[in-house]
Design an enzyme around this catalytic site. Structure first.
Site, PDB file in Angstrom:
ATOM      1  N   TYR A  60       0.817  -1.212   0.000  1.00 31.01           N
ATOM      2  CA  TYR A  60       0.000   0.000   0.000  1.00 31.01           C
ATOM      3  C   TYR A  60       0.853   1.265   0.000  1.00 31.01           C
ATOM      4  O   TYR A  60       0.641   2.186   0.796  1.00 31.01           O
ATOM      5  CB  TYR A  60      -0.957  -0.018   1.200  1.00 31.01           C
ATOM      6  N   TYR A  82     -12.280  -7.138   6.545  1.00 33.26           N
ATOM      7  CA  TYR A  82     -11.113  -7.278   5.674  1.00 33.26           C
ATOM      8  C   TYR A  82     -10.673  -8.741   5.693  1.00 33.26           C
ATOM      9  O   TYR A  82     -10.514  -9.334   6.762  1.00 33.26           O
ATOM     10  CB  TYR A  82      -9.951  -6.390   6.143  1.00 33.26           C
ATOM     11  N   ASP A 123     -12.776 -16.202   9.760  1.00 34.10           N
ATOM     12  CA  ASP A 123     -11.433 -15.780   9.363  1.00 34.10           C
ATOM     13  C   ASP A 123     -10.660 -15.420  10.630  1.00 34.10           C
ATOM     14  O   ASP A 123     -10.762 -14.310  11.143  1.00 34.10           O
ATOM     15  CB  ASP A 123     -11.549 -14.582   8.413  1.00 34.10           C
ATOM     16  N   LYS A 166      -0.968 -15.983   9.707  1.00 27.94           N
ATOM     17  CA  LYS A 166      -0.171 -14.990  10.421  1.00 27.94           C
ATOM     18  C   LYS A 166       0.749 -15.596  11.482  1.00 27.94           C
ATOM     19  O   LYS A 166       1.874 -15.954  11.206  1.00 27.94           O
ATOM     20  CB  LYS A 166      -1.073 -13.897  11.003  1.00 27.94           C
TER      21      LYS A 166
END
Length: 427
Positions: free
Chosen positions: A18, A146, A247, A276
């Site tokens: 980003y 997200y 998620d 993660k």
């Protein structure tokens, strides 16, 4: 050693997450990392408040994880998973089945968190197709969520306020319900959940599954919502023949004070994504778990198999490190550590809620969030944080920290104190 020429090449040729190539954010060259500290090339050390985007739960340069990597490298770094298996993958899947919510017994090993979400969505579609529900080809989800940057994952991120709204005309259209209103510590009354019931009545005949981040909405705004909401979604999915996809990529492995965030609501999803922190920040690896019922339905359907298979699926090196990381986590006093972090964050961070330019302060487990009234000037914030010996990367109007679980009280105090100083400086 990185020199100025290298840094100039980085700025002009290498995309960072980003970040613009025409007006790039500053990058700070890291030479090494150990414990909770990042050592910059110029010798400065920064206390890490981000756990490298929530992955490095044990800190850096962990002897046990280093040894696991070296041991596996001496045997093999990778073999294809098609027609071949190996001990690191088997041991990892055994452990995941053991520690995740009861009933999640079938494991698909993926390359990354986004890929595990793609896998979960494809599982849901194949499941409904195998049942003859070919019209159930869409998804329900929550606004401000997200789930990743790949195409399927982007399509269930918020299409308007989210970071992927530019792709709205390209992505499949799904069904978005308003963000849960009640905070984590608040209860829902039955009548307040009526909107959800109506939403399911109107759209469930077109939807294969409801996908959400349980309890903590991460990159969409760091919002912590009531477990009552998650319980209601579980109930409605059962009533309307839809699967529930959790998620847990950001929340899994202790970050919220429970091993998995679904435990706050005492529910089991039909499909769960983890990633993660799975390898302690050492390697990219994720997994998608599901129930025997879902797996058997898929494999008894038209295709006869689940239609996905990454090249690096079940990478032995990543699996070996993940095994050691889970061993370290589960043999440690991780619950006491996250509780201690939570108590300190509440004690030292919550007072910032009184600052004029602060909209809200939220704490859950080893997560602390300061929501500002205005967007944060990220380059200015990064410069201030680095100059004051900490690594914190804000986004939008959020200044947040998710430190490694091994952080000591005095180091966490420094992180919080520098956040205070920055907010006072810009007020």
């Amino acid at each position: 050693m990185i020199n100025q020429k290298d840094l100039a090449f980085d700025q002009n040729h290498i995309w960072h997450p980003y970040t613009s190539l025409t007006n790039p954010l500053p990058t700070y060259p890291v030479e090494s990392a150990s414990g909770v500290r990042l050592k910059l090339a110029d010798g400065r050390e920064l206390i890490d408040g981000m756990s490298s985007w929530w992955t490095a739960i044990h800190g850096y340069n962990v002897p046990e994880l280093n040894a696991a990597a070296n041991d596996q490298l001496s045997k093999m770094s990778h073999v294809m998973f098609g027609g071949i298996t190996h001990e690191p993958a088997i041991k990892l899947c055994q452990k995941l089945v053991e520690i995740t919510p009861a009933g999640l017994e079938k494991v698909f090993l993926a390359d990354s968190g986004s890929v595990s979400v793609e896998v979960a969505m494809k599982m849901a579609i194949q499941y409904q197709h195998a049942k003859g529900n070919t019209g159930k080809s869409k998804f329900m989800t929550i606004r401000n969520g997200y789930h990743g940057d790949t195409t399927g994952a982007m399509s269930v991120c918020d299409p308007e306020g989210g970071m992927h709204h530019l792709f709205a005309e390209f992505l499949p259209k799904h069904f978005f319900v308003d963000q849960p209103k009640k905070r984590f510590e608040e209860k829902y009354a039955d009548e307040e959940l009526g909107q959800l019931e109506q939403f399911f009545r109107l759209n469930s005949d077109k939807c294969a599954a409801f996908i959400l981040e349980p309890i903590v909405q991460g990159a969409g705004g760091m919002w912590f919502y009531s477990p009552d909401y998650l319980k209601k979604i579980r109930q409605l999915c059962d009533e309307h023949d839809m699967l529930l996809i959790a998620d847990e990529i950001a929340t899994g492995f202790g970050r919220t004070g429970k091993l998995f965030a679904c435990e706050h609501a005492a529910i089991t999803p039909d499909i769960m994504c983890v990633g993660k922190a799975l390898t302690g920040g050492y390697m990219t690896l994720a997994a998608t778990l599901t129930t025997p019922h879902v797996a058997e339905t898929i494999c008894n359907g038209e295709a006869g198999v689940f239609m996905h298979g990454p090249t690096f699926m079940g990478n032995p090196l990543a699996c070996a490190i993940a095994n050691k990381s889970l061993e370290l986590l589960l043999s440690s006093n991780w619950q006491d550590r996250t509780l201690a972090i939570e108590k300190q964050l509440k004690r030292e961070l919550l007072p910032l809620g009184n600052a004029l330019n602060v909209k809200d302060v939220r704490v859950l487990g080893a997560i602390g969030v300061v929501e500002m009234k205005e967007p944060v000037d990220v380059p200015k914030a990064l410069k201030f944080f680095v100059e004051n010996g900490v690594w914190i990367r804000p986004f939008r109007n959020l200044i947040y920290i998710m430190p490694p679980y091994v952080i000591k009280e005095e180091d966490l105090n420094v992180l919080i104190r520098v956040i205070h100083q920055f907010i006072m400086k810009i007020s």
